[in-house]
Design an enzyme around this catalytic site. Structure first.
Site, PDB file in Angstrom:
ATOM      1  N   GLU A 265       0.768  -1.176   0.008  1.00 20.49           N
ATOM      2  CA  GLU A 265      -0.169  -0.120   0.245  1.00 20.49           C
ATOM      3  C   GLU A 265       0.723   1.315   0.041  1.00 20.49           C
ATOM      4  O   GLU A 265       0.540   2.036   0.827  1.00 20.49           O
ATOM      5  CB  GLU A 265      -0.920   0.044   1.110  1.00 20.49           C
ATOM      6  CG  GLU A 265      -1.836  -1.182   0.919  1.00 20.49           C
ATOM      7  CD  GLU A 265      -3.066  -1.091   2.350  1.00 20.49           C
ATOM      8  OE1 GLU A 265      -2.881  -0.678   3.197  1.00 20.49           O
ATOM      9  OE2 GLU A 265      -4.029  -1.641   1.757  1.00 20.49           O
ATOM     10  N   ASP A 338      -8.632  -8.780   3.387  1.00 22.92           N
ATOM     11  CA  ASP A 338      -8.347  -7.941   4.388  1.00 22.92           C
ATOM     12  C   ASP A 338      -9.345  -7.997   5.630  1.00 22.92           C
ATOM     13  O   ASP A 338     -10.447  -6.935   5.650  1.00 22.92           O
ATOM     14  CB  ASP A 338      -8.513  -6.484   3.868  1.00 22.92           C
ATOM     15  CG  ASP A 338      -7.790  -5.647   4.676  1.00 22.92           C
ATOM     16  OD1 ASP A 338      -7.387  -5.857   5.910  1.00 22.92           O
ATOM     17  OD2 ASP A 338      -7.864  -4.266   4.424  1.00 22.92           O
ATOM     18  N   GLU A 366     -12.830  -2.600  11.980  1.00 22.14           N
ATOM     19  CA  GLU A 366     -12.877  -1.617  10.777  1.00 22.14           C
ATOM     20  C   GLU A 366     -13.914  -2.018   9.797  1.00 22.14           C
ATOM     21  O   GLU A 366     -14.567  -1.214   9.350  1.00 22.14           O
ATOM     22  CB  GLU A 366     -11.370  -1.981  10.038  1.00 22.14           C
ATOM     23  CG  GLU A 366     -11.348  -1.286   8.974  1.00 22.14           C
ATOM     24  CD  GLU A 366     -10.010  -1.377   8.074  1.00 22.14           C
ATOM     25  OE1 GLU A 366      -9.055  -2.044   8.866  1.00 22.14           O
ATOM     26  OE2 GLU A 366      -9.901  -0.906   7.150  1.00 22.14           O
TER      27      GLU A 366
HETATM   28  C1  BDP Z   1      -6.284  -2.301   5.949  1.00 19.04           C
HETATM   29  C2  BDP Z   1      -6.621  -0.799   6.696  1.00 19.04           C
HETATM   30  C3  BDP Z   1      -5.369  -0.083   6.431  1.00 19.04           C
HETATM   31  C4  BDP Z   1      -4.203  -0.706   7.289  1.00 19.04           C
HETATM   32  C5  BDP Z   1      -4.101  -1.776   6.199  1.00 19.04           C
HETATM   33  C6  BDP Z   1      -2.828  -2.619   6.834  1.00 19.04           C
HETATM   34  O1  BDP Z   1      -7.659  -0.224   5.815  1.00 19.04           O
HETATM   35  O2  BDP Z   1      -6.084   1.312   7.175  1.00 19.04           O
HETATM   36  O3  BDP Z   1      -3.083  -0.069   7.018  1.00 19.04           O
HETATM   37  O4  BDP Z   1      -5.071  -2.732   6.529  1.00 19.04           O
HETATM   38  O5  BDP Z   1      -3.181  -3.733   7.452  1.00 19.04           O
HETATM   39  O6  BDP Z   1      -7.296  -3.148   6.580  1.00 19.04           O
HETATM   40  O7  BDP Z   1      -1.717  -2.569   6.563  1.00 19.04           O
END
Ligand code: BDP
Length: 686
Positions: A265, A338, A366
Site C-alpha cells: 500500500e 483484508d 474496521e
Molecule cells: C487495512 C486498513 C489500512 C491498514 C492496512 C494494513 O484499511 O488502514 O493500513 O489494512 O493492514 O485493513 O496495513
C-alpha cells in the site's frame, strides 16, 4: 406477588453501581481476606500478591503459596495450579497463574491440579497509533501512548496510571507484547526523543510482562539518517540500522523487536531496490539477533496487477520459504483479502515448511461496524483457528500450524490489531471489550471455544460480586437465566448476524469508500484502483454474481492443499458460506435449500436484520441486571446498528436487483429506503 417482584427488581437496579466500563473485566472486589506466601520478591510478584488481595473469592483466611521453581511440565511462562497455590518457572508465570486462579473463582470454575502452558510464545497487541495521537482504524478516541507528535513527548503521572491499567488488563489475559505505533510508521518514531518515551512506556509495562515493540518505516535511513538509499544490502544502511538498534536496546534492554509493513500500500521496502522480502527481513533479523529480538514481517502485500488480490501474498512469499532467518516471523492476516466479516483462511497458513508464520487478527472492528455494532469476534477467530489446512494431513488446523504443533517453529506468535483508545471504557462499545478479552484468551489458549470465552467475559464484566467465602462466586438461577444465557446467545450469534446483513454467502469487500462502514457495492470512481472498489469483488452482472476463483477463473483454489482445493472448486462440496468467494453463479442457481441464489441472498439480508431486532429485545429485557450507564449505551448503539442493518439490506438488495431483475421474495419485508437516497447520502459523506 407481582408488585413485590417488580419492586425487588427496582431495588436491585438502583443498587447496581454506575459503571463507565473503565474497570473492564477486572471489577471484582474481594470480600474475604487471604494470606499470600512467597519467598521471592520482585515487582511482578508484588503485583500477583496485590491481585490476590484485591480479587480473592475463596475461603476467608486461606493461604496461597506462590512458588518460583522450574518444572519439566511448565513451558515458558506457563504455570501449575493446585489447591494450595501456583508454581511457575518464572515470576511472570506466577502472575498468570494468579490471574487464572482468580478468574476461576470469579467465574465459578473449580480449581484442580493442572499445568497450563500458553499456545504461543508471543501474544501481541498491535496498536495502529500515530505520533499525533490519532489511531488508524481506531474507534475509541485518541491514542493512550502518543499525543501531539514529536513536540509533546514528556510523560506525566496520569499517563503512567493509564499505561499501568492497560498493562494490568493485558496481563490478566496473558498478552505479553505491544507494538506501540502504526504499521504505516513514521520515521520520527526512531528519533531519540520518541525512543525516550518508548523507554518510559516500557518501564511501566515491564513488571506486567509486556515487552514493547515498534513498527518501522523502511526508508528511515534516508528520511532521518541522511543516507541516499535504504537498500538492505548496502553496508552504510546496515551500519545505520545496527547503530539505531544498539541505541534502542541501551534504552530498553528487553525490547521485543520490529513489525514491518514493506512494499505494501505504497510503503517503501526492499523491492524498491530489486531485493526480496527475505533480504529486507534478514537485515533487521541479523541486527536484533544479538539482543534476542525478533522481526515480524507482514505478508499483507498486493499490487494493482491483474493477479487476483487474494493470490498475491502466497505468490510472493511461498517461493521465499527457507530463506528467512529463524528470528523472522511472517505475519499473515487471517483472510487473504483484508479482515472481512467472513473470509476463508489465507492459504499462506500451512503453506511454508521452513518459515515461522503468525496470525494477525483485527480486534478493532474496521469492517465489522466499528464501535457501533455489537459483534463478538471470538466466533470468527475460532472458525479461523480451527480451519483445517491439511498441511501435514487432516487435523493440521491453522492453530496447530502456527503454534509449532504441526511443524516446529523457532518462535511462535499471534497478533491482534488493538481496539483501545482514550475513551473511558477503552474500546468505544461496552461489548467491544469482549473482543480485547477474547483475543488475549485465544492467544493464550488457541483451543478455547467462543462459548467459554463469552461465558467468562459476561460473568467478569457484569456480575456484581457480593458474597465471597463460598470458594467461588455463585451465580443465582435468576441471573443465569435472565442475563447470562440470553446475553451469551446474543454475543455468539452476533458475528453471523453481521455477515448476513453485510455480505452473506461469500460476498466480501462491498463497503463504501475507504471508511469501511456502510454498504457500497456501487462504489467505483474512475480515479480509484479497481482492486479497491467493490465491483472488483462481487462482479455482479446480468448473468450472475461472485468471484470465480476456480480453474476457469483466477485459480486461487490451487493455493490450498488437497482436498480443500477441489472441495472449494466443486459446487457440490464448496461450503455455502464461501460460495460467492469461489464461484460466479447465475441468479437462478439452485441452493441446497431449494431456493434460487437470488432468493437466498434476499433471505440472508432479511435474517441478518431480524437478528439485530432480536438483539434489541434481548438487551431490553436485561435492564434490571445492568447498571443504567452501560444499559443505555448498548441500547442506543443497538438502535443505530438496526438502522444500519436496514440500510445494508436495502442498499445491497436494491443495487443487486438491477442485475438480477428478479423480485424480492413476497414473504420478506419490503425495503424501506430507496437506493437513490442511500447512494446520495453515501456520496454526501465524502
Ligand atoms: C487495512 C486498513 C489500512 C491498514 C492496512 C494494513 O484499511 O488502514 O493500513 O489494512 O493492514 O485493513 O496495513
Amino acid at each position: 406477588m407481582k408488585v413485590l417482584l417488580c419492586s425487588m427488581i427496582l431495588i436491585q437496579s438502583v443498587l447496581l453501581q454506575a459503571e463507565d466500563g473503565h474497570n473492564l473485566w477486572l471489577g471484582a472486589k474481594s470480600t474475604s481476606p487471604v494470606k499470600v506466601i512467597c519467598s521471592k520478591k520482585s515487582a511482578t510478584i508484588d503485583i500477583a500478591r496485590e491481585e490476590l488481595l484485591k480479587g480473592w473469592m475463596g475461603k476467608a483466611e486461606a493461604s496461597v503459596v506462590l512458588t518460583v521453581k522450574p518444572d519439566k511440565s511448565i513451558k515458558g511462562d506457563g504455570f501449575k495450579l493446585s489447591l494450595t497455590g501456583v508454581q511457575a518457572s518464572n515470576d511472570l508465570g506466577i502472575l498468570y497463574g494468579v490471574y487464572e486462579l482468580l478468574r476461576r473463582q470469579q467465574t465459578g470454575v473449580s480449581i484442580k491440579e493442572e499445568t497450563i502452558n500458553p499456545s504461543y510464545e508471543r501474544r501481541m497487541l498491535d496498536h495502529w497509533d500515530n505520533l499525533n495521537g490519532t489511531i488508524e482504524r481506531g474507534y475509541a478516541g485518541y491514542s493512550i501512548f502518543w499525543r501531539h507528535g514529536i513536540d509533546s513527548l514528556s510523560v506525566n503521572d496520569k499517563e503512567r496510571t493509564l499505561w499501568r491499567e492497560y498493562a494490568r488488563a493485558n496481563a490478566s489475559v496473558g498478552i505479553n507484547g505491544a507494538v506501540l505505533n502504526n504499521v504505516n510508521a513514521s520515521q520520527l518514531m526512531l528519533t531519540t526523543e520518541c525512543l525516550e518515551r518508548v523507554k518510559a512506556i516500557a518501564e511501566v509495562l515491564r513488571p506486567y510482562g509486556i515487552k514493547t515493540y515498534l513498527s518501522i518505516k523502511f526508508s528511515s535511513p534516508m528520511l532521518i539518517g541522511g543516507l541516499k538509499t535504504a537498500d538492505p544490502l548496502d553496508p552504510e544502511v546496515i551500519k545505520w540500522w545496527k547503530k539505531k538498534i544498539e541505541e534502542i536496546y541501551k534504552l530498553i534492554p528487553d525490547f521485543g523487536g520490529f513489525l514491518v509493513k514493506a512494499n505494501s500500500e505504497g510503503q517503501p521496502g526492499p523491492q524498491d531496490y530489486g531485493r526480496t522480502h527475505a533480504d529486507g527481513a534478514n537485515m533487521f533479523a541479523d541486527a536484533v539477533k544479538p539482543f534476542g529480538g525478533i522481526v515480524m514481517w507482514r505478508a499483507f502485500v498486493y499490487t494493482a496487477s491483474d493477479e487476483d488480490r487474494a493470490k498475491q501474498a502466497y505468490s510472493e512469499f511461498v517461493p521465499l520459504d527457507g530463506k528467512f532467518r529463524d528470528n523472522v516471523i511472517i505475519q499473515v492476516k487471517n483472510g487473504p483479502i483484508d479482515f472481512q466479516p467472513r473470509e476463508p483462511f489465507s492459504p499462506l497458513f500451512g503453506a511454508m515448511k521452513k518459515t515461522s508464520v503468525m496470525p494477525e487478527l483485527q480486534i478493532t472492528q474496521e469492517y465489522l461496524g466499528q464501535s457501533i455494532h455489537l459483534v463478538f469476534l471470538a466466533s470468527m477467530w475460532e472458525e479461523f483457528l480451527q480451519s483445517d489446512t491439511y498441511q501435514e494431513g487432516p487435523g493440521s488446523t491453522v492453530a496447530r500450524c502456527t503454534d509449532g504443533s504441526v511443524l516446529p517453529q523457532k518462535h511462535t506468535a499471534i497478533a491482534g490489531v488493538s481496539n483501545i483508545g482514550h475513551d473511558a471504557n477503552w474500546c468505544g462499545h461496552p461489548f467491544a471489550q469482549a473482543n480485547w478479552y477474547a483475543f488475549g484468551r485465544l492467544a493464550w489458549n488457541n483451543k478455547l471455544t467462543s462459548e467459554q470465552i463469552a461465558d467468562e467475559w459476561i460473568k467478569l464484566t457484569f456480575y456484581q460480586y457480593s458474597s465471597g467465602n463460598a470458594g467461588h462466586a455463585d451465580f443465582s438461577k435468576d441471573w443465569v437465566e435472565n442475563f447470562l444465557n440470553p446475553v451469551k446467545k446474543m454475543m455468539l450469534g452476533s458475528r453471523e448476524a453481521a455477515v448476513n446483513y453485510m455480505m452473506p454467502l461469500g460476498l466480501h469487500h462491498i463497503f463504501s469508500a475507504n471508511e469501511h462502514y456502510g454498504p457500497g457495492p456501487w462504489w467505483a470512481p474512475a480515479r480509484v484502483r479497481k482492486d479497491w472498489t467493490p465491483p472488483y469483488y462481487h462482479k455482479a452482472d446480468t448473468l450472475g454474481i461472485g468471484f470465480d476463483r476456480t480453474l476457469t477463473g483466477s485459480n486461487y483454489v490451487s493455493q490450498y492443499h488437497a482436498p480443500l482445493n477441489s472441495q472449494f472448486a466443486d459446487l457440490e462440496t464448496c461450503p455455502e458460506i464461501y460460495l460467492l468467494w469461489f464461484h460466479h453463479l447465475p441468479w437462478d442457481y439452485k441452493m441446497k435449500n431449494g431456493r434460487t441464489l437470488w432468493d437466498d441472498i434476499c433471505y440472508h439480508y432479511e435474517i441478518g436484520l431480524q437478528q439485530v431486532r432480536e438483539f434489541q429485545k434481548t438487551w431490553d429485557k436485561t435492564e434490571p441486571y445492568v447498571d443504567k450507564e452501560r444499559f443505555t449505551i448498548v441500547q442506543s448503539k443497538l438502535r443505530t446498528q438496526c438502522i444500519n442493518a436496514q440500510v445494508w439490506k436495502d442498499g445491497c438488495l436494491l443495487y443487486f436487483q438491477q442485475f438480477s431483475m428478479k423480485p424480492i421474495p413476497s414473504d420478506l419485508e419490503r425495503p424501506v429506503n430507496n437506493l437513490k437516497d442511500i447512494m446520495e447520502s453515501d456520496m454526501k459523506r465524502r
